[in-house]
Design a protein around this motif. Structure first.
Motif, PDB file in Angstrom:
ATOM      1  N   ILE A 110     -13.390  -4.331   6.863  1.00 22.79           N
ATOM      2  CA  ILE A 110     -14.438  -3.430   6.399  1.00 22.79           C
ATOM      3  C   ILE A 110     -14.328  -2.102   7.126  1.00 22.79           C
ATOM      4  CG2 ILE A 110     -16.106  -4.392   8.074  1.00 22.79           C
ATOM      5  CD1 ILE A 110     -18.293  -3.875   5.917  1.00 22.79           C
ATOM      6  N   LEU A 111     -14.441  -1.025   6.363  1.00 20.29           N
ATOM      7  CA  LEU A 111     -14.416   0.321   6.922  1.00 20.29           C
ATOM      8  C   LEU A 111     -15.836   0.771   7.267  1.00 20.29           C
ATOM      9  CD1 LEU A 111     -11.928   2.033   4.436  1.00 20.29           C
ATOM     10  CD2 LEU A 111     -11.427   0.775   6.539  1.00 20.29           C
ATOM     11  N   ARG A 112     -15.940   1.854   8.016  1.00 21.80           N
ATOM     12  CA  ARG A 112     -17.264   2.392   8.334  1.00 21.80           C
ATOM     13  C   ARG A 112     -18.028   2.759   7.066  1.00 21.80           C
ATOM     14  NH1 ARG A 112     -18.600   3.795  13.463  1.00 21.80           N
ATOM     15  NH2 ARG A 112     -20.114   5.297  12.698  1.00 21.80           N
ATOM     16  N   ASN A 162     -12.178  -5.370   1.872  1.00 23.43           N
ATOM     17  CA  ASN A 162     -11.147  -6.102   1.153  1.00 23.43           C
ATOM     18  C   ASN A 162     -11.018  -7.484   1.766  1.00 23.43           C
ATOM     19  OD1 ASN A 162      -9.612  -4.329   3.232  1.00 23.43           O
ATOM     20  ND2 ASN A 162      -8.151  -5.958   2.749  1.00 23.43           N
ATOM     21  N   TYR A 163     -10.648  -8.428   0.927  1.00 22.74           N
ATOM     22  CA  TYR A 163     -10.610  -9.838   1.299  1.00 22.74           C
ATOM     23  C   TYR A 163      -9.279 -10.471   0.911  1.00 22.74           C
ATOM     24  CZ  TYR A 163     -15.715  -9.490   1.605  1.00 22.74           C
ATOM     25  OH  TYR A 163     -17.006  -9.139   1.940  1.00 22.74           O
ATOM     26  N   THR A 212     -18.174 -13.226   3.159  1.00 25.89           N
ATOM     27  CA  THR A 212     -18.714 -11.875   3.082  1.00 25.89           C
ATOM     28  C   THR A 212     -18.658 -11.230   4.456  1.00 25.89           C
ATOM     29  OG1 THR A 212     -20.244 -12.540   1.329  1.00 25.89           O
ATOM     30  CG2 THR A 212     -20.685 -10.457   2.446  1.00 25.89           C
ATOM     31  N   ILE A 213     -18.014 -10.065   4.530  1.00 34.50           N
ATOM     32  CA  ILE A 213     -17.939  -9.327   5.783  1.00 34.50           C
ATOM     33  C   ILE A 213     -18.966  -8.209   5.755  1.00 34.50           C
ATOM     34  CG2 ILE A 213     -16.128  -7.741   4.969  1.00 34.50           C
ATOM     35  CD1 ILE A 213     -14.936  -7.884   7.824  1.00 34.50           C
ATOM     36  N   GLN A 239     -19.785 -13.953   7.089  1.00 34.64           N
ATOM     37  CA  GLN A 239     -20.527 -15.077   6.540  1.00 34.64           C
ATOM     38  C   GLN A 239     -19.569 -15.908   5.715  1.00 34.64           C
ATOM     39  OE1 GLN A 239     -23.763 -16.112   6.929  1.00 34.64           O
ATOM     40  NE2 GLN A 239     -23.223 -17.880   5.672  1.00 34.64           N
ATOM     41  N   MET A 240     -19.433 -17.176   6.077  1.00 35.57           N
ATOM     42  CA  MET A 240     -18.476 -18.051   5.412  1.00 35.57           C
ATOM     43  C   MET A 240     -19.237 -19.176   4.723  1.00 35.57           C
ATOM     44  SD  MET A 240     -15.509 -18.227   8.339  1.00 35.57           S
ATOM     45  CE  MET A 240     -16.538 -19.131   9.495  1.00 35.57           C
TER      46      MET A 240
END
Length: 115
Positions: free
Chosen positions: A51-53, A58-59, A68-69, A81-82
């Motif tokens: 994840i960027l600022r 991207n996953y 979910t990042i 979150q997994m």
């Protein structure tokens, strides 16, 4: 120097959920990107999510729709979150962060998915 401290790993049954957290501290001006990698026994370390600022994410294909990042730019933290965990998600998960082009790693946290 930048330190990354992870938390939240553990043992969970298939179909269960876990939340990993990582906090960056030290000589930080701007942390970008932040990411989670994982390494299973006998396998290479692989990118799970980044994840960027800006919030762009991207996953890995294997976790899309299940993981979910997210990040808090003010606190320099990143969470993963997994959900709907599978046995093949078993691995050591590592936090990774870039600071002015230098990348740092956390110590890793074990995630085991097993009945």
């Amino acid at each position: 120097q930048v330190q990354l401290v992870e938390s939240g790993g553990g043992l969970v049954q298939p179909g269960g959920s876990l939340r990993l957290s990582c906090a960056a501290s030290g000589s930080i001006y701007s942390v970008n990107p932040m990411a989670w990698y994982r390494q299973a026994p006998g396998k290479q370390r692989e990118l799970v999510a980044r994840i960027l600022r800006s919030g762009t994410t991207n996953y890995a294909d294997s976790v899309k729709g299940r993981f979910t990042i997210s990040r808090d730019n003010a606190k320099n933290t990143v969470d993963l979150q997994m959900d709907s965990l599978k046995p093949e998600d078993t691995a050591v998960y590592y936090c990774n962060a870039g600071v002015l082009g230098v990348y740092y790693w956390g110590q890793g946290t074990q995630v085991t998915v097993s009945s």
